[in-house]
Design an enzyme around this catalytic site. Structure first.
Site, mmCIF file in Angstrom:
data_model
loop_
_atom_site.group_PDB
_atom_site.id
_atom_site.type_symbol
_atom_site.label_atom_id
_atom_site.label_comp_id
_atom_site.label_asym_id
_atom_site.label_seq_id
_atom_site.Cartn_x
_atom_site.Cartn_y
_atom_site.Cartn_z
ATOM 1 N N LYS A 471 -6.196 7.609 -3.951
ATOM 2 C CA LYS A 471 -4.888 7.494 -3.303
ATOM 3 C C LYS A 471 -3.863 8.046 -4.308
ATOM 4 O O LYS A 471 -3.737 7.530 -5.405
ATOM 5 C CB LYS A 471 -4.597 6.030 -2.987
ATOM 6 C CG LYS A 471 -3.217 5.759 -2.412
ATOM 7 C CD LYS A 471 -3.045 4.277 -2.096
ATOM 8 C CE LYS A 471 -1.637 3.943 -1.640
ATOM 9 N NZ LYS A 471 -1.424 2.502 -1.502
ATOM 10 N N ASP A 473 -0.158 8.703 -5.259
ATOM 11 C CA ASP A 473 1.171 8.170 -4.944
ATOM 12 C C ASP A 473 2.277 8.996 -5.626
ATOM 13 O O ASP A 473 2.006 9.785 -6.546
ATOM 14 C CB ASP A 473 1.221 6.711 -5.436
ATOM 15 C CG ASP A 473 2.168 5.840 -4.621
ATOM 16 O OD1 ASP A 473 3.024 6.377 -3.897
ATOM 17 O OD2 ASP A 473 2.058 4.604 -4.731
ATOM 18 N N ASP A 543 5.414 1.969 3.646
ATOM 19 C CA ASP A 543 5.166 0.687 2.968
ATOM 20 C C ASP A 543 5.486 -0.485 3.881
ATOM 21 O O ASP A 543 5.228 -1.634 3.533
ATOM 22 C CB ASP A 543 6.020 0.581 1.697
ATOM 23 C CG ASP A 543 5.312 1.205 0.511
ATOM 24 O OD1 ASP A 543 4.114 1.518 0.634
ATOM 25 O OD2 ASP A 543 5.957 1.385 -0.535
HETATM 26 C C1 DGJ Z 1 3.824 2.581 -3.227
HETATM 27 C C2 DGJ Z 1 2.734 2.686 -2.204
HETATM 28 O O1 DGJ Z 1 3.252 3.100 -0.988
HETATM 29 C C3 DGJ Z 1 2.036 1.348 -2.100
HETATM 30 O O2 DGJ Z 1 1.059 1.387 -1.087
HETATM 31 C C4 DGJ Z 1 1.427 1.011 -3.429
HETATM 32 O O3 DGJ Z 1 0.421 1.949 -3.729
HETATM 33 C C5 DGJ Z 1 2.497 1.013 -4.509
HETATM 34 N N1 DGJ Z 1 3.261 2.230 -4.492
HETATM 35 C C6 DGJ Z 1 1.880 0.828 -5.873
HETATM 36 O O4 DGJ Z 1 2.787 0.962 -6.876
#
Ligand code: DGJ
Length: 723
Positions: A471, A473, A543
């Site tokens: 994943k 980010d 989120d």
């Molecule tokens: C933002 C992401 O959208 C969340 O799902 C998570 O991974 C956090 N960052 C972690 O810092």
């Protein structure tokens, strides 16, 4: 699909699925637009030419008594010689003048679509390249048009070239101009903010320019790089819709301009705010691709055109139609507070429930017990994770599950070994303090040494551990756009160079590990664009994991992006973002309208919840092919009604799913009748849950009343099978 040139009328006609695009080379050598819309015959379209209102019109240079460049519907507007509309290109010549007159030189038709160097784009189709040259032969533009027989889009882009002996500067380098014949349009765009991404906005055009953009060096949650022009009476299922979506992840602009003559011009590409680019003699500048969809079946038809284009020609073929990881992510379960036994317990608790992947989110590396430190130090924190990643991975694999890991490769914390060792690797101006955002800074991806470091650090972890899934980010936007390594006159190249740097590390990390599944993420869905989708078959949509709020976010996102590109999780209640409490089943039904997973503390599951998860994942697996390949029909909008109703129909129309959600229950409700969409009207279907057998036309025209109980936030799912 076909690209034809009629030598007699000097007309180019491009025919794709459900669309036709035509322009001709007029007597000035100017490529003059004739038509974009539903398929038509191969008639000479020059009878459609019309000249409307002008104001102190200037003729083309040196030719008196000829209509101004401003008067012709344009394939690529240019500045300084009488065209006062938004130019697609502005060049600064060595003398400081900003003139160019881009006229037809030659053309070619290619069946293998040329790639853009260093930037993602669609593949396939048939491509027409029009070579335009400035009258003085010092500057040129190539216009690319690609049409397809399996999706109703035309892909457009431009390449600008310095043919002269001296350096020139591009102050603006858009990807396309598109001329539309009148001004009877409304603009649809997708605006948002963190945890409220891609909400729908619709406003009428007015004389002058309506524009949307990003100045954030990312495509942003604020305004997606997408704009549609709709007829005032265009609805979800009827009427004309023209949508444009940029395959680009940095600062962009899209503009719709209504002119005094009553025509409209659409243009855009890289944002020219805070941009210019030095072009040395012989150099060229490639612009990102604009995907332009046409539909005469309303907004829904436009969405299906984009979905088809991205599933067939953009997203990684290895993953796009394959079953996705059905994961459990530890973020909302633990945030930074976890250890090996806790993570193993989360995996144990879902063993046998149909969940096949554990994703370890933020906090496994460096000094990272909260979000103030550690980013950039991609070294496993063995004080927190005794036995390292291996201890968890071995356990997860022993359960027959896969293992995923979180990274934020483009970032650095001030409190990190990386920042202490290389402060100049961080974006910022040396004698000024930097803005913080989530306590972190952005690495300077315009630099090759920085990119090489990121690629090695992330690849080492992937290659030295058995990682199945990543994943990726990206949790802040760029400020202080400036690089230690760019000369002063090149600093305004920064935002585009950042995009090229991002694509370079994606190319090397993502495509360098073809067996690993990569998911995109940006503090939720703040970088949800086609260029990201080229590398990451799915993107964490938001989120905000609340089912109620997700109906709007997912509805808006689906206007452009296919269901399979949206990563959607079932989370705990009360919801961490909104405090709403929604039924477990509702959360699953809404989250299963995408690439799905769970994000909660599974060690707290009751036996009843475990049974529910098993049921839900089995149901999802049965109809995952619809999510991955089906046609989406939006029926009720959560922005306009108390309902969110969507149907996904198999391409061959043999089966379909209908999702019906009602926000609030009230005493003495009105009857809600849902008319199904997308079925074959002649075929006979069984509505499984109700045991009703009827023609597709009956379900679509008569409809039925879903069995909503007296409960808020309630979702139901119905299945239709052709018999
Ligand atoms: C933002 C992401 O959208 C969340 O799902 C998570 O991974 C956090 N960052 C972690 O810092």
């Amino acid at each position: 699909m076909s690209v034809n040139y009629n030598n007699e009328t000097k007309t180019f006609t491009l025919t794709g699925k459900n669309l036709c695009y035509a322009f001709w080379i007029n007597d000035l050598g100017y490529p003059e637009h004739l038509y974009f819309g539903a398929p038509i015959g191969s008639d000479d379209l020059r009878f459609t030419r019309a000249f409307g209102a002008t104001s102190m019109a200037a003729t083309p240079p040196g030719i008196d008594n000829v209509p101004s460049y401003n008067a012709y519907p344009s394939e690529l507007s240019f500045f300084g010689t009488g065209d006062y509309r938004e130019p697609a290109v502005q060049v600064v010549n060595p003398s400081g003048d900003r003139l160019c007159e881009l006229l037809f030189d030659s053309y070619e038709v290619v069946s293998l679509k040329p790639k853009i160097s260093g930037m993602p784009s669609l593949d396939g189709g048939e491509t027409l390249i029009i070579h335009l040259k400035d009258r003085l032969n010092r500057f040129a533009a190539d216009l690319y048009y690609t049409v397809y027989d399996d999706c109703s889009v035309i892909a457009r882009r431009a390449v600008y070239k310095n043919l002269g002996a001296s350096e020139i500067r591009l102050e603006r380098a858009y990807s396309f101009s598109l001329a539309l014949p009148d001004r009877s349009y409304e603009m649809l765009s997708l605006y948002g903010v963190w945890a409220k991404e891609r909400h729908i906005d619709r406003i009428p055009l007015h004389h002058g320019v309506v524009s949307i953009d990003s100045k954030r060096t990312t495509s942003s949650a604020t305004l997606n790089p997408f704009m549609a022009l709709l007829r005032p009476d265009t609805s979800e299922s009827h009427g004309e819709a023209i949508g444009v979506n940029l395959v680009y992840s940095s600062s962009y602009v899209l503009k719709a301009e209504v002119n005094p003559d009553g025509t409209t011009q659409l243009t855009g590409g890289i944002n020219d705010f805070d941009f210019n680019w030095k072009l040395a003699p012989g150099e060229e500048f490639e612009t990102p691709e604009a995907v332009i969809a046409y539909s005469d079946e309303g907004i829904g038809g436009m969405s299906r055109a984009f979905h088809d284009a991205y599933r067939e020609h953009l997203i990684n073929k290895r993953f796009v139609k394959s079953p996705r990881p059905l994961l459990i992510n530890n973020w909302e379960a633990t945030y930074f507070n976890f250890d090996v036994p806790k993570l193993c317990a989360i995996a144990d608790a879902v063993n046998g429930l149909g969940i096949d992947t554990l994703v370890l989110d933020d906090g496994w590396f460096g000094k990272r017990d909260n979000d103030t430190s550690g980013l950039g130090d991609w070294v496993v924190n063995t004080e927190k994770l005794h036995g390292g990643l291996k201890a968890i991975i071995d356990h997860v694999h022993s359960l027959g599950m896969k293992f995923g890991l979180w990274f934020e490769p483009e970032m650095v914390s001030e409190d990190s070994d990386l920042f202490r060792a290389h402060p100049d690797w961080t974006i910022g101006v040396p004698d000024r303090k930097r803005c913080y955002s989530r306590h972190q800074f952005v690495l300077d991806l315009t630099r090759k040494d920085v990119r090489d470091h990121i690629v090695k650090a992330v690849s080492d972890i992937i290659e030295n551990n058995e990682i199945d899934y990543v994943k990726w980010d990206y949790n802040r936007n760029v400020t202080e756009s400036w690089s230690y390594c760019l000369e002063a006159e090149r600093q305004m190249e920064f935002a585009h160079r950042y995009a090229l740097g991002f694509y370079d590390i994606c190319e090397r990390i993502v495509n360098g590990h073809p067996d690993v599944f990569f998911e995109g993420c940006s503090g939720g869905g703040a970088r949800f664009d086609p260029a990201v989708l080229y590398y990451f078959p799915q993107i964490w949509t938001s989120d905000d994991s609340d089912a109620e709020e997700r109906t709007k976010i997912q509805y808006g996102t689906s206007v452009v992006y296919p269901l399979s590109s949206m990563s959607c999780h079932v989370s705990v209640c009360p919801n961490h973002q909104t405090n709403h409490t929604t039924p477990f089943e509702t959360r699953a039904i809404i989250a299963h309208l995408g690439a799905t997973g769970y994000e909660l503390d599974s060690t707290r599951f009751t036996e009843e919840e475990k049974a529910a998860v098993k049921r839900q994942t089995e149901a999802y697996k049965k109809s995952e092919d619809l999510v991955l390949t089906g046609d989406l029909y939006r029926i009720d909008s959560p922005f306009e009604t108390e309902f969110f109703t969507e149907a996904i129909v198999a391409k061959d129309k043999s089966k379909a799913e209908l999702i019906c959600y009602r926000r609030f229950s009230s005493i003495n409700n009105e009857i809600k009748r849902v008319k199904m969409a997308g079925l074959d009207p002649q075929a006979t279907y069984r509505l499984e849950e109700k045991g009703i057998v009827a023609k597709g036309s009956t379900f679509m025209n008569v409809g039925f009343a879903p069995d909503f109980p007296r409960h808020d936030f309630y979702a139901l799912k119905y299945h239709f099978t052709e018999i």
